[in-house]
Design a protein around this motif. Sequence first.
Motif, mmCIF file in Angstrom:
data_model
loop_
_atom_site.group_PDB
_atom_site.id
_atom_site.type_symbol
_atom_site.label_atom_id
_atom_site.label_comp_id
_atom_site.label_asym_id
_atom_site.label_seq_id
_atom_site.Cartn_x
_atom_site.Cartn_y
_atom_site.Cartn_z
ATOM 1 N N ALA A 111 0.810 -1.217 0.000
ATOM 2 C CA ALA A 111 0.000 0.000 0.000
ATOM 3 C C ALA A 111 0.844 1.268 0.000
ATOM 4 N N GLU A 112 2.127 1.154 0.404
ATOM 5 C CA GLU A 112 2.998 2.331 0.484
ATOM 6 C C GLU A 112 3.937 2.461 -0.714
ATOM 7 N N GLN A 113 3.922 1.465 -1.593
ATOM 8 C CA GLN A 113 4.892 1.455 -2.684
ATOM 9 C C GLN A 113 4.726 2.641 -3.625
ATOM 10 N N ALA A 114 3.489 3.000 -3.945
ATOM 11 C CA ALA A 114 3.271 4.117 -4.873
ATOM 12 C C ALA A 114 3.825 5.417 -4.299
ATOM 13 N N ASP A 115 3.618 5.636 -2.985
ATOM 14 C CA ASP A 115 4.126 6.859 -2.357
ATOM 15 C C ASP A 115 5.647 6.847 -2.318
ATOM 16 N N ARG A 116 6.248 5.696 -2.024
ATOM 17 C CA ARG A 116 7.706 5.613 -1.983
ATOM 18 C C ARG A 116 8.295 5.868 -3.374
ATOM 19 N N LEU A 117 7.666 5.291 -4.395
ATOM 20 C CA LEU A 117 8.156 5.491 -5.755
ATOM 21 C C LEU A 117 8.076 6.961 -6.152
ATOM 22 N N ARG A 118 7.005 7.628 -5.751
ATOM 23 C CA ARG A 118 6.855 9.053 -6.075
ATOM 24 C C ARG A 118 7.940 9.873 -5.392
ATOM 25 N N LEU A 119 8.235 9.555 -4.143
ATOM 26 C CA LEU A 119 9.245 10.310 -3.397
ATOM 27 C C LEU A 119 10.637 10.133 -3.998
ATOM 28 N N ILE A 120 11.051 8.877 -4.187
ATOM 29 C CA ILE A 120 12.417 8.642 -4.664
ATOM 30 C C ILE A 120 12.564 8.982 -6.135
ATOM 31 N N GLY A 121 11.453 8.943 -6.891
ATOM 32 C CA GLY A 121 11.525 9.285 -8.306
ATOM 33 C C GLY A 121 11.776 10.757 -8.545
ATOM 34 N N ALA A 122 11.490 11.592 -7.552
ATOM 35 C CA ALA A 122 11.692 13.040 -7.696
ATOM 36 C C ALA A 122 13.129 13.460 -7.400
ATOM 37 N N VAL A 123 13.946 12.533 -6.905
ATOM 38 C CA VAL A 123 15.322 12.847 -6.513
ATOM 39 C C VAL A 123 16.280 12.413 -7.620
#
Length: 306
Positions: A111-123
């Motif tokens: 359930a948290e994977q989409a949020d984690r991907l969004r965070l690390i994808g912006a870096v």
Amino acid sequence: MSIGELAARAGATVKTVRFYSDRGLLPETSRSGGGHRRYGHQALERLRLIRSLRALGLPLPEVRRVLEDEGAAGGVLEDAVAVRLRELGGELKALRWREAALRLVRECPPAEQADRLRLIGAVNVPPSTAPLARFWRAWLPPRMPARATSAFLEVAVPQPPDEPDPAQVLAFARLHAMTTAPCPGGRRPQPEVHRVAGAPGAAALYAGLNEAFELAGPRLRQARDPHPGEALDAYVAAYGSAYGSRDTRPFRRLLAARLAAGPRLDRYWELTAVVLTPPGGRPEPTPGAADEWLRAALERDNATAA
């Protein structure tokens, strides 16, 4: 030697020898009656050198420069190797960062994977501290001296570790998101002391605060409760210089009230502590942790005096 003989003795293919010959890196000595390329014995060592340089990852332009400098004292090879080492360092750092980011996604609940991907994808990879520095430059007083700004940024902006674990990747990604997100109301909250001290006064303020934080550091490492002393005196003196006030009991009460009403960046410093703490290591005191300790010491000092 024919091109085939040269290739066989060097352990290369004819196609490889022809490639370097066509680019002028491996000159032929003559042509046979049938127009076939012929090479002298020195071509073998030159071909071996070319292949060694290419195996180290040097691009063709750099290989050409090394060959042209061969036997001279220009140090082109040393410079080329140094450049390649720096490049490899950046590539290795990027790979380690990606590995930790992949572990972060793998280990988190679905359930948290989409949020984690969004965070690390912006870096960016390897990560850049430029967004964090821009955040602080906008937060600091305008026209603050460059030297004072650089000194502040050095302690306020955490450098991403070369070999991060997933928790450090997540913390840095959250710092990036925090410092690049629009602030409520369209403006970053500025401490009142910035307006009071102005740019020159703010430079003296932050120099004094840095001294106070260094004095408080050993107390934090020893997990000692906040208490008055040399660190608190330096802390109050720093603010006293900004407000043009002496260190008196009324000023300490006034300072505590103003600090309590001012903006705080606790979450920033919590995440910074995670970024700076090696896996399994003890966290180093951040400026935010030192400031919190000193504020508590000030409150305790005022309460004791009252």
